[in-house]
Design an enzyme around this catalytic site. Sequence first.
Site, short mmCIF file in Angstrom:
data_model
loop_
_atom_site.label_atom_id
_atom_site.label_comp_id
_atom_site.label_asym_id
_atom_site.label_seq_id
_atom_site.Cartn_x
_atom_site.Cartn_y
_atom_site.Cartn_z
N ASP A 197 10.56 130.82 79.00
CA ASP A 197 11.99 130.54 78.89
C ASP A 197 12.15 129.10 78.39
OD1 ASP A 197 14.78 131.68 79.71
OD2 ASP A 197 14.77 129.60 80.39
N LEU A 198 13.08 128.89 77.45
CA LEU A 198 13.33 127.56 76.91
C LEU A 198 14.29 126.81 77.83
CD1 LEU A 198 13.68 128.25 73.08
CD2 LEU A 198 11.66 127.58 74.37
N ASP B 132 16.95 133.25 74.92
CA ASP B 132 15.84 132.30 74.80
C ASP B 132 14.66 132.74 75.66
OD1 ASP B 132 17.16 131.88 77.18
OD2 ASP B 132 16.84 129.72 77.19
#
Length: 525
Positions: A404-405, A447
């Site tokens: 996950d960003l 994301d």
Amino acid sequence: MADGQGIAAGAPARTPRRYSMRTGLLALVVACISPALVVASVAVYESYVIQKERIFRDTIFLARNLTAILDRELTGVEAGLKMLASSPDLVAGNLVDFHERAREAARFQIVDNYVLTDRDGRQLINTRVPFGNPLPASGAPVELARVFQTRAPVLTGLFTGEASHSPTIVLGVPVMRSDEVVYSLNVGILPERIGNVLGRRTLPAGWIAAVLDGSGTIVARTRDTSKFVGQKAVPALARAVLQESEGSLETVTKEGTPVYTAFSRSSLSGWTVAAGAPMTLVTTDLYRSIAWIALGTLFAFGLGLWLALRLANRLTAAVQGLVAPALALGKGRAVELPGTRVKEVAEVGGAMQQASRMLAHAQHLAHFDPLTGLCNRVLFSELVLRELAVAQRSGESFAILAIDLDGFKAVNDMHGHAAGDAVLQEAAERMAEAIRVSDVAARLGGDEFAVLLLGANKENARLVAEALVECLSQPYPDINTAVSASVGVAVFPQSGVVLRQLLERADVALYKAKGEGKRRVVSDL
């Protein structure tokens, strides 16, 4: 006038045209049986087409799976060869100890021998020959000269080894000393070894698989390897693999057996793996169905002549019930079958409904994310399921990384969604560069990303995850807000043995990483 009336009265009455009972009954039987025969024939044909499509789909999946297995094995051989090429004994020029080290290494891989050659192709070491014994003066494939020119690994085609006197494939890597290529360290692989690698994937009875090089020459085979290695594949298959990297066709094996064939080319080695399923899987059922229809027709005609009077009303109703579906079928509209006890009508409706569902399902499945070009969730799940099946048979482990960003929402808020899309694309490119060719990266949505690491254990997976965190946390072009990555790791079989368990464990680890401060790796174990 009276005479006229007499003539009219005396004229013979017109007799309506009559048919014999036999003729009428025969016509009734024909009228009742013929539509059922047509419907049954359509049902058999539809079933044949559907089964044929399924066989083609299974063969292409098998070809892709065997290609992945072969790539994984060759990647391991190349890694081991590079490690051996940098051993202290070889760098120091201690060829006696290196000869013994190479002989030991050959015992643990699919290779047959190691050969050390100089720039002129002369053999300095061959683990087939005791150290110090005379070696062949030449025999190294011409392609190995590229090792000295390109400083990169080279995989040759088939050639006859001077020491083994049998068809061999060679993989060579450069041996560096002071930024100069001084030797080529090569490993010989017999076609039988490659055939054994394919054999790790149990094939259904009668199926066959083969490995072809870039020219369509047979490198290995799961059956009769020694008989056909070095020969060209059958012309239709040889032409197809030269024109396309993946596809399917109907062809024959080298033994002359008709097969449904699918092939897939490896982006790593350039070889093509072809898998063939015997046509008898489909044609046997087709011929059996045709035979049953013929026998049933003869029996129906005989029985119909005897039961025509008693079944006339029922058969008439059945024929009338088939009229509307038959007209709809002829016009290409959806067929709605009324409740019926006629088996053929039910089979047609079932076949058409099944074909409609399959088409809708195929259209629904989009295998790749349009923004990043990575696999989407559906394809990623299919690949994990396939690797689960392989791992459960082989006992090998693999890992799933949930990514996950961090800070991505701030990018959209500050720079807009176009900038956010650019960040996702850049992240996908960095991700693809950070993993091996045999591994799989996917965008699950927003994301959220995931990576499938083939053959990875806990330690390997954590190293890759940390490398991903590092590369994904680097600044992004034209983005003023900080973006980093958090990664959760799940490993088969310790974290789970089914798809849902592995994905859930990876997600739990990911959320733990974000909760502990982000920009870090947390393993489920």
